[in-house]
Motif scaffolding. Structure first.
Motif: not given
Length: 331
Positions: A176-183
């Motif tokens: 979820e955190a990685m999606v928030a960073r653009g994934v």
């Protein structure tokens, strides 16, 4: 231990990063993410893996920086070995990597031998990429989209799209955190699972035809040979994931994929070099089986390499079926 590793990484000037032969998404993702970490600290970084990168992971940012040749290892002050239960999993250059003054071992396999001067090993982590993310947090570093994509892909692949037993709450939280960073999850999934070359489909057909089942029905064996690769115009990395078809056969508890390696030994007694991948339905600990042959891995996914003739190797694997039967009756 993490504090000591962080301090050493900050002091390192030239680092070699390596992951295991026949790399999966976690090996590649952790390699790339760790490379970004060290370069942000001003360290000169070289990325190494002796195998070709599977086509499904070639979309990852900077994946073309991973080199198949190890040049001048004596110039490095640090080696970071990622996703390897044992130093030998680096491959033919394992001894030269191990001779680098400081070796840092970052891994999550239960069979890890605790090699190296520093170890950051957590067998409860869903993937080595989870450990890398925790390291990044402890160092107070920013996660850019490239690093986020590498970490997300490593966790996605090592949990089997969150289907395997190593899937934990942290896996979802980090992704979820990685999606928030653009994934972009759909883009990653499309690359990892979405398309196959015609050659790979033909290889799959040959691999499916090779499947054999033990007398008790608990063990399946799939074989891919150099002749199959030549016939279909494919490479070793195209065998990635084929074992899952053998694992999903009804009543099968353990699937084995026998993969003839490129550096096979041509000798009069027909002995060649093979890698055997093992997958379990959860009722059998295949890491324990693999460790008996000098390999390792997880309870549900493990492997080992062996020099043998193909008939001899099949006899050895078929010999495991009785033990699998006893294990299943105990359960």
């Amino acid at each position: 231990m993490m504090k000591n590793i962080i301090q050493h990484l900050k002091n390192s000037r030239r680092a070699l990063l390596a992951s295991h032969v026949n790399p999966d998404g976690d090996a590649i993702g952790s390699l790339l993410a760790m490379g970004i970490v060290l370069e942000s600290l001003g360290c000169e970084v070289n990325l190494y893996n002796e195998s070709s990168i599977p086509a499904v992971y070639r979309f990852l940012p900077s994946v073309d920086r991973i080199q198949k040749q190890l040049c001048d290892p004596e110039r490095f002050d640090t080696a970071v070995v990622l996703d390897c239960g044992d130093l030998s999993r680096v491959g033919v250059e394992a001894k030269r990597v191990g001779a680098i003054p400081v070796v840092i071992n970052i891994d999550h396999h239960i069979t890890n031998t605790r090699f190296g001067q520093h170890q950051l090993v957590d067998v409860n982590a869903c993937a080595t990429c989870e450990i890398i993310y925790r390291l990044v947090q402890a160092m107070g570093l920013d996660v850019d989209t490239a690093m986020a994509t590498a970490i997300y892909t490593g966790i996605l692949s090592d949990t089997g799209s969150f289907r395997f037993s190593n899937t934990n709450r942290t896996a979802f939280a980090i992704c979820e955190a990685m999606v928030a960073r653009g994934v972009d999850p759909s883009s990653v999934a499309r690359h990892v699972y979405g398309t196959y070359s015609l050659g790979r489909i033909k290889l799959l057909n040959l691999a499916l035809d090779s499947i054999e089942i033990s007398n008790n029905g608990y063990l399946s064996i799939m074989t891919v040979t150099r002749e199959m690769f030549a016939e279909t115009g494919t490479q070793s990395e195209d065998a990635d994931g084929l074992i899952n078809y053998a694992r999903r056969i009804q009543d099968v508890k353990v699937a084995a994929l026998i993969h003839e390696l490129e550096n096979g030994v041509n000798s009069q007694d027909s002995r060649k070099r093979f890698h055997v991948s093992l997958r379990s339905d959860g009722s059998v600990d295949v890491a324990r089986i693999a460790s008996g042959f000098g390999g390792g891995g997880h309870a549900g996914a493990a492997g080992f390499s062996m020099e043998s003739s193909l008939p001899e190797l099949k006899r050895i694997i078929y010999g495991l079926s009785d033990g699998i039967s006893e294990k299943c009756h105990l359960n």
